[in-house]
Design an enzyme around this catalytic site. Structure first.
Site, PDB file in Angstrom:
ATOM      1  N   HIS A 140       0.879  -1.066  -0.005  1.00 45.27           N
ATOM      2  CA  HIS A 140       0.069  -0.056  -0.048  1.00 45.27           C
ATOM      3  C   HIS A 140       0.712   1.078   0.025  1.00 45.27           C
ATOM      4  CE1 HIS A 140      -2.719  -3.122   1.453  1.00 45.27           C
ATOM      5  NE2 HIS A 140      -3.398  -2.538   0.796  1.00 45.27           N
ATOM      6  N   CYS A 163     -13.423  -4.698   5.334  1.00 47.41           N
ATOM      7  CA  CYS A 163     -12.449  -5.278   4.257  1.00 47.41           C
ATOM      8  C   CYS A 163     -11.277  -5.959   4.656  1.00 47.41           C
ATOM      9  CB  CYS A 163     -12.282  -3.710   3.348  1.00 47.41           C
ATOM     10  SG  CYS A 163     -13.387  -2.835   2.832  1.00 47.41           S
ATOM     11  N   HIS A 176      -7.803  -8.852   3.518  1.00 53.07           N
ATOM     12  CA  HIS A 176      -7.145  -9.722   2.366  1.00 53.07           C
ATOM     13  C   HIS A 176      -7.070 -11.121   2.871  1.00 53.07           C
ATOM     14  CE1 HIS A 176      -5.450  -5.458   2.373  1.00 53.07           C
ATOM     15  NE2 HIS A 176      -5.258  -5.763   1.391  1.00 53.07           N
ATOM     16  N   GLU A 194      -4.748   2.440  -3.452  1.00 53.38           N
ATOM     17  CA  GLU A 194      -5.175   0.870  -3.133  1.00 53.38           C
ATOM     18  C   GLU A 194      -5.570   0.429  -4.680  1.00 53.38           C
ATOM     19  OE1 GLU A 194      -5.906  -1.064  -0.910  1.00 53.38           O
ATOM     20  OE2 GLU A 194      -6.478  -0.181   0.671  1.00 53.38           O
TER      21      GLU A 194
END
Length: 194
Positions: free
Chosen positions: A26, A68, A70, A115
């Site tokens: 990021h 959200c 990963h 992002e």
């Protein structure tokens, strides 16, 4: 000793290219990587909105969808959704329904941080209150879906860029989020398939 969390890097067709430390993906040159978004609903059809913690690298203090995150390398995405809902919001979910299997976006903050995610979107239904983890979430708010969807699509709500792109696609699934028909896991990009 804890090991650093890794994310799955993907190509534009959604095929896995390898992994990278989450802390490295990021920045100004963010590579496309696998993520997820989830929308938590109660049995009245209200959606749980969260305000990102103010120390987040991307979009701090911004309102967005419920959760959200990963998936870890090799982790099914729906399991990652359940894991992160527990960690970020103290919610126990039995399952997560796949709604938008191939959603992808790129967004850049004013400071140049990007992002860039291949980000399947999931629906989760719960019947318990959220207990936000302050490391992740500053505030929560339940809002009727119709009111939220209209406000998001009309630009009346200040929300994250990925949420702004996802809401119109979800709204196309019907006015009642509890009756949306899930997509097939076979529609997921290759790197996200179980």
């Amino acid at each position: 000793m804890t090991t650093e969390e890794h994310v799955v890097l993907v190509d534009p067709a959604g095929r896995a290219l390898g992994t990278a430390p989450k802390t490295s993906v990021h920045g100004r040159e963010t590579p496309l990587h696998l993520a997820f978004s989830s929308y938590v609903f109660d049995h009245e059809g209200r959606v749980l909105l969260t305000k990102r913690a103010d120390h987040k690298i991307t979009w701090p203090s911004v309102w967005t969808n419920s959760c959200c995150g990963h998936p870890l390398p090799g982790e099914p995405v729906d399991r990652a959704v359940v894991r992160r809902l527990s960690y970020e919001l103290g919610l126990t979910a039995e399952s997560a329904d796949l709604m938008l299997p191939a959603f992808s976006y790129r967004a850049e903050m004013a400071n140049g941080i990007v992002e860039h995610e291949l980000c399947p979107v999931y629906r989760v239904t719960v019947d318990a209150p959220a207990t936000p983890n302050p490391d992740e979430v500053a505030e929560t708010c339940w809002m009727p879906w119709k009111e939220f969807a209209e406000g998001a699509q009309n630009g009346l709500l200040a929300i994250s860029p990925w949420c702004r792109e996802q809401v119109p696609l979800l709204a196309e699934l019907g006015s009642d989020p509890l009756t949306w028909q899930p997509a097939s896991p076979s529609d997921l990009p290759p790197a996200a398939r179980p």
